[in-house]
Design an enzyme around this catalytic site. Structure first.
Site, PDB file in Angstrom:
ATOM      1  N   SER A   1       3.756   7.253  10.721  1.00 28.68           N
ATOM      2  CA  SER A   1       3.054   6.508   9.678  1.00 28.68           C
ATOM      3  C   SER A   1       3.339   7.143   8.318  1.00 28.68           C
ATOM      4  O   SER A   1       3.836   8.262   8.238  1.00 28.68           O
ATOM      5  CB  SER A   1       1.553   6.485   9.955  1.00 28.68           C
ATOM      6  OG  SER A   1       0.992   7.714   9.580  1.00 28.68           O
ATOM      7  N   LYS A   2       3.010   6.372   7.267  1.00 31.66           N
ATOM      8  CA  LYS A   2       3.282   6.859   5.909  1.00 31.66           C
ATOM      9  C   LYS A   2       2.601   8.197   5.672  1.00 31.66           C
ATOM     10  O   LYS A   2       3.108   9.064   4.990  1.00 31.66           O
ATOM     11  CB  LYS A   2       2.736   5.871   4.883  1.00 31.66           C
ATOM     12  CG  LYS A   2       3.460   4.582   4.834  1.00 31.66           C
ATOM     13  CD  LYS A   2       2.714   3.598   3.958  1.00 31.66           C
ATOM     14  CE  LYS A   2       2.937   2.189   4.470  1.00 31.66           C
ATOM     15  NZ  LYS A   2       2.181   1.175   3.797  1.00 31.66           N
ATOM     16  N   ARG A   3       1.429   8.317   6.257  1.00 31.98           N
ATOM     17  CA  ARG A   3       0.623   9.513   5.991  1.00 31.98           C
ATOM     18  C   ARG A   3       1.256  10.798   6.503  1.00 31.98           C
ATOM     19  O   ARG A   3       1.072  11.843   5.952  1.00 31.98           O
ATOM     20  CB  ARG A   3      -0.785   9.363   6.576  1.00 31.98           C
ATOM     21  CG  ARG A   3      -1.785   8.948   5.526  1.00 31.98           C
ATOM     22  CD  ARG A   3      -2.890   8.180   6.127  1.00 31.98           C
ATOM     23  NE  ARG A   3      -2.409   6.845   6.485  1.00 31.98           N
ATOM     24  CZ  ARG A   3      -3.137   5.917   7.047  1.00 31.98           C
ATOM     25  NH1 ARG A   3      -4.365   6.146   7.351  1.00 31.98           N
ATOM     26  NH2 ARG A   3      -2.655   4.739   7.309  1.00 31.98           N
TER      27      ARG A   3
ATOM     28  N   THR B   1       0.829  -1.212   0.000  1.00 33.87           N
ATOM     29  CA  THR B   1       0.000   0.000   0.000  1.00 33.87           C
ATOM     30  C   THR B   1       0.859   1.256   0.000  1.00 33.87           C
ATOM     31  O   THR B   1       0.408   2.321   0.389  1.00 33.87           O
ATOM     32  CB  THR B   1      -0.918   0.018   1.240  1.00 33.87           C
ATOM     33  OG1 THR B   1      -0.080  -0.135   2.404  1.00 33.87           O
ATOM     34  CG2 THR B   1      -1.935  -1.104   1.210  1.00 33.87           C
TER      35      THR B   1
END
Ligand code: GLU
Length: 504
Positions: free
Chosen positions: A263-265, A15
């Site tokens: 996190s990636k976000r 993802t």
């Protein structure tokens, strides 16, 4: 347990890029496998096609390669339990979900999103929070609330459905986590999670459990964010009649600003990198650099990462990958979240840089050539020895050594303005005479020349620094004199004298 029996897997979902937490999970799995002479498996958990990002898989493989923690089995390698992509294992999941349906541990649910929203509203109006669980299920449109014939008709009419797990209420479920110890969960608080989605694809929970069993995984080492799923997974193993693997949930890597986990976000809102290697955001021109591109050595990155949540139990903090393997143990993993510290990451890089002087030399030699600088190897080596203590990354060497090759073309304005007076010219002229008589022109001989009072000495030293470097930075000034040699040093002093004269 036999030593060869350990089988662990890193099971990322494609993802997007891995962040620090993801790659640390891979590393701990790798270390644990190698520590026990076991097998490290890579499985791609791509059941969620909506969140699929095309270049994630190559990103994951490249990252593992860069970190030198490549899998022994699985994606990119193959192995006896192929395929290692969940998207290619749909038939397997279908087969096993039928077992759960037959046993009555799973059921068809036909409720549409609209139905569920309506129920949620009703519940909330009555002051309850809606959750599809044992208290609610008999109030919903599912195979538990219809006759066999009705179910048959419903399935024949091709109505859309999901399959849910039927949690038995009233049980205090005892579980064991290798890091957190005993955990007790009241099954009354669990909801009937979806195992098979309406498109016929298994959810993470179903696929993950079946694969871990079929691939003979002995230990599941994964991020703490999955701890809440452990109870469902344990119940699934029980329903299938399988022995569950041992679980260890790794501590979260937290943001220093106290705003939760990395996190990636939130990659772009942080003032430190969170990706191991650069990430090209699909369909854009955006490239987010990773540790690799920023000049970290993979060994330093891996060493830093290993200690981010695991305590080796000794004072030393520098470990090669093999040493990490030798020392690694689950008992020494932190229970609580760990804060990432960029300064510490840089410290690790510096430690490895000190051991990589040859690499530094080659980079420096290549870089000097590009800048049309010709000098002897010895000279470059000397510079490396003199400057290495001041840098954390190879690429920083130039900004800490340019003055050995280039005479200043301008001077640090603030200081230059301060020293723009006759006294400086006189001091510099005196120095010129002094310097011309120093033989041999060594830093030791030069040092003994300047015996003024400390304060005055300090000022003169800054004046020299301005003349030789152009800014008030650099290594020991007498060493700079020695490196530049008498002629060049005097020329640079003359240059500054002329500049001052022009200004006053
Ligand atoms: N696919 C999950 C993830 O991306 C793996 C969770 C697990 O290891 O069980 O984090």
């Amino acid at each position: 347990m036999s030593q060869n029996f350990v089988r662990v897997r890193f099971a990322p979902s494609p993802t997007g890029p891995l962040h620090l937490g993801g790659i640390r999970t891979a590393l701990y799995n790798y270390l644990f496998a190698k520590r026990h002479g076991g097998t490290f498996i890579l499985r791609i958990e791509d059941t969620d096609q909506k969140r699929f990002v095309s270049n994630s898989e190559s990103y994951i493989l490249e990252t593992l390669k860069w970190c030198r923690i490549e899998p022994d089995e699985g994606v990119g390698v193959g192995g006896p339990y192929s395929p290692y992509y969940q998207s290619k294992r749909c038939n397997i999941y279908r087969f096993y979900i039928n077992q759960l349906l037959e046993k009555g541990d799973a059921y068809y649910a036909f409720d549409t999103d609209i139905d569920i929203d309506k129920k949620r509203k009703e519940y909330s109006e009555r002051g309850f929070t809606f959750s599809y669980n044992n208290r609610v299920r008999m109030d919903m449109d599912n195979s538990l609330t219809m006759t066999k014939e009705q179910l048959h008709d419903k399935l024949q009419s091709c109505s859309s459905y999901v399959i849910r797990f039927k949690v038995k209420p009233g049980e205090k479920l005892k579980m064991h986590d290798l890091i957190r110890g005993e955990i007790i969960i009241d099954s009354d608080h669990l909801d009937d999670k979806i195992l098979l989605k309406s498109d016929g694809v298994a959810t993470y929970h179903l696929a993950n459990t079946i694969d871990d069993h079929l691939m003979k995984i002995t230990h599941v080492l994964r991020g703490e964010e999955w701890l809440s799923s452990m109870s469902l997974h344990i119940l699934l193993y029980r329903s299938f009649g399988w022995t569950p693997p041992l679980f260890a949930h790794l501590p979260l890597i937290l943001r220093k600003d106290g705003k939760g986990k990395i996190s990636k976000r939130n990659a772009s809102s942080l003032d430190y990198p969170i990706f191991p290697i650069q990430w090209k955001v699909p369909d854009t021109q955006i490239i987010i650099p990773g540790y690799r591109e920023l000049g970290y050595f993979p060994e330093a990155f891996v060493n830093m990462l290993a200690l981010l949540g695991w305590n080796p139990g000794v004072k030393n903090e520098i470990f090669s990958l093999q040493e990490l393997v030798n020392f690694f143990s689950l008992e020494r993993i932190n229970k609580s979240g760990v804060f990432f510290d960029l300064k510490k990451a840089n410290w690790f890089n510096k430690k490895y840089l000190n051991k990589k002087k040859k690499k530094c030399f080659h980079f420096f030699a290549k870089n000097s050539k590009k800048r049309f600088i010709q000098c002897k190897k010895d000279y470059l080596w000397k510079i490396i020895h003199l400057t290495i203590d001041r840098i954390h990354f190879i690429h920083e060497i130039w900004e800490h050594s340019f003055y050995f090759f280039i005479s200043p073309s301008s001077y640090e304005a603030n200081f230059f303005n301060k020293i723009c007076h006759k006294k400086s010219i006189l001091q510099l002229e005196d120095t010129k005479i002094l310097l011309s008589n120093v033989n041999p022109f060594t830093s030791i001989n030069l040092k003994s020349l300047f015996t003024e009072s400390q304060k005055e000495k300090q000022k003169i030293m800054q004046l020299f620094r301005l003349a030789l470097v152009g800014i008030l930075k650099g290594i020991d000034i007498f060493m700079i004199f020695e490196m530049l040699g008498k002629e060049e040093s005097i020329q640079r002093i003359e240059k500054l004298i002329n500049q001052i004269k022009e200004k006053i």
